[in-house]
Scaffold this active site. Structure first.
Site, PDB file in Angstrom:
ATOM      1  N   SER A  88     -17.223  33.403 -19.609  1.00  0.00           N
ATOM      2  CA  SER A  88     -17.490  33.205 -18.182  1.00  0.00           C
ATOM      3  C   SER A  88     -18.944  32.771 -17.959  1.00  0.00           C
ATOM      4  CB  SER A  88     -17.192  34.494 -17.427  1.00  0.00           C
ATOM      5  OG  SER A  88     -18.016  35.526 -17.934  1.00  0.00           O
ATOM      6  N   CYS A 129      -9.585  27.349 -19.162  1.00  0.00           N
ATOM      7  CA  CYS A 129     -10.785  26.798 -18.530  1.00  0.00           C
ATOM      8  C   CYS A 129     -10.562  25.358 -18.104  1.00  0.00           C
ATOM      9  CB  CYS A 129     -11.977  26.885 -19.466  1.00  0.00           C
ATOM     10  SG  CYS A 129     -11.763  25.835 -20.875  1.00  0.00           S
TER      11      CYS A 129
END
Ligand code: NAD
Length: 501
Positions: free
Chosen positions: A228, A283
């Protein structure tokens, strides 16, 4: 009380204990803890680094072709053991088996590319750069390198990193995600079987304590991170401050633009996989559609509604299912919280997956596909990465308006455009401020011989992951200039800067 199987570290070619803390690893389809993971303490990580350091001189001196042959053998072993590896991915991550197979295949392609390392490491040579003088650049290994990886591609992302690192002559310490660590460990054991010497690749499980030890240790020369954005930024800042080379890939919020001339049924099919495949935990997933014109938006929303109604949600091990559970209870709560928030913010919830129940798996972390219409830039569900099966549709009037939205977003990982207009597609891909662009391709994940990297706050560092950039990331350029003057010729001192004038 039943004792759960213990997942250990792999240090110097052996499974070892290390660290006094542990945590449960859950099967997200059942909500049951199935294994216990040891969390490495500082001493355990330092032991892994010491073993990697000790293995480095002999491994660096091993001819690149011999190092590459280990990768060729590993590729075969990964193919032979694909079912066992993917069963672990599905049991700990939750994604459907066909998706685990796709992830593994993409990982294997990185191993295959690493097996070309002798060709990639050839360097550059120039003869006669001066009188009797030749010069060449070579790419030397760095030493001990490390990788820290996320939960969402537990087998592929580690394979983005260590195969190329070790084939370039480095040794490696891998810290996989603590949520689904078993597949990366099994792959490392197969690498030993393929002939990787003990200590060249070590796996330590753990959390912040393990990561911080890797960041602080002077012996670690380079760190690859995928995860992240807040953690990526921390890893990049701390690693660089400690003098390391760092590449840190972060989060994403990828927009798909649908133009009025697009083939809408095909775009809808593509969006279904891109938004809801792997439960949106990619992602490169598409969580946002930017439809140009209300008629386009209406057609896309209607098409998605029909397709969502056909989707099968259930355990990833059942071949009939399209979408498995979210990875943990905490992540389920977070994603569901975003859906609640989207409703409160005034977006139109066209399909509500919050009530989904999977018979016999009531304690699993299942959330059905959710679809919002009329998402606006000020909303949290627009700004933040949700990382779940939640797709939002936005309505704009022009391509320029769509592009301004995308350019203003903090993330710049991937994007795509659906159109039949070559000029619009070319303008979009040429000018958009995003690192990976698809034209009628919803998940433009580069193949193993290109490199993978986003722009803006999706990547901290200069070099992308895998492909040619990985060869540069895991090596240092050294340029050697060499002269052999004729014997017996006396040369005087020269005080001016040497040139070829
Ligand atoms: P995460 O950032 O929570 O964890 C990633 C790694 O960092 C794990 O190994 C974890 O143990 C470690 N970590 C977590 N908190 C830490 C802390 N405070 N200090 C030090 N280390 C810490 O990410 P995740 O939830 O596992 O993965 C999902 C995220 O990864 C999403 O944001 C997704 O977009 C991103 N991701 C990005 C890419 C890409 O290529 N850009 C690819 C896959 C995933």
């Amino acid at each position: 009380m039943q004792t759960l199987p213990l997942i250990q570290h792999l240090i110097n070619g052996k499974l070892v204990a290390g660290g006094s803390r542990s945590q449960d690893v859950f099967n997200p389809a059942t909500g049951q803890a199935e294994k216990q993971l040891l969390l490495a303490d500082k001493a355990t990580v330092e032991q892994a680094i010491a073993c990697a350091q000790a293995a480095y001189p002999a491994w660096r001196a091993t001819p690149p072709l011999k190092r590459a042959r280990v990768m060729s053998k590993l590729k075969n072993l990964l193919e032979d053991n694909a079912e066992a590896i993917c069963a672990l991915v599905t049991a700990e991550h939750g994604k459907v088996l066909s998706d685990s197979m796709g992830e593994l295949q993409r990982g294997i392609e990185n191993v295959e590319y690493a097996s070309y390392a002798p060709e990639l490491l050839k360097g550059e040579h120039s003869k006669n750069v001066g009188p009797s003088m030749d010069s060449w650049s070579e790419f030397q290994a760095l030493g001990v390198t490390a990788g820290i990886t996320p939960f969402n591609f537990p087998v592929m992302v580690p394979l983005w990193m260590w195969p190329m690192a070790v084939t370039c002559g480095n040794t490696f310490v891998l810290k996989p995600s603590e949520r689904d660590p078993s597949s990366a460990l099994l792959v490392a054991q197969l690498a030993l079987q393929a002939g990787l010497p003990p200590g060249v690749l070590n796996v330590v499980h753990g959390d912040k304590e393990a990561v911080d030890t890797l960041l602080a240790d002077k012996r670690v020369q380079a760190i690859s991170f995928v995860g992240s954005t807040p953690i990526a930024e921390y890893i990049y800042a701390t690693g660089c401050a400690n003098g390391k080379r760092v590449q840190a890939l972060g989060g994403a919020k990828n927009h798909a633009v649908v133009m009025p001339d697009a083939d809408v049924p095909n775009a809808v099919s593509a969006l279904m996989g891109a938004a809801y495949g792997s439960c949106g935990e990619r992602c490169m997933a598409i969580p946002l559609v930017v439809a140009v014109g209300d008629a386009t938006a209406d057609a896309v929303v209607a098409g998605l509604k029909v397709e969502i109604a056909k989707m099968k949600v259930g355990p990833g091990i059942d071949a009939g299912n399209d979408m498995g559970p979210l990875v943990t209870q905490a992540h389920f709560d977070k994603v569901k919280g975003f859906v609640d928030q989207g409703v409160a913010e005034g977006a139109t919830l066209v399909v509500d997956g919050r009530g989904v129940k999977v018979l016999g798996h009531e304690a699993g972390y299942f959330l059905g596909a959710c679809l919002f219409d009329h998402v606006k830039p000020g909303m949290k569900i627009y700004q933040e990465e949700i990382f779940g099966p939640v797709l939002g549709v936005m309505r704009v009037k022009t391509l320029q308006e769509a592009m301004s939205l995308i350019d203003a977003h903090e993330y710049g990982n991937g994007t795509c455009i659906f159109t039949r207009d070559g000029e619009a597609a070319r303008y979009f891909s040429d000018n958009i401020l995003v690192g990976m662009v698809g034209v009628n391709v919803p998940l433009p994940v580069p193949v193993a011989y290109h490199s993978f990297g986003g722009w803006k706050r999706s990547l901290f560092g200069d070099l992308s992951a895998y492909g040619p950039d990985a060869v540069r990331f895991y090596t240092k350029r050294k340029t050697i200039t060499q002269r052999w003057p004729s014997a017996g010729v006396r040369e005087g001192a020269v005080f001016s800067f040497p040139t070829n004038r």
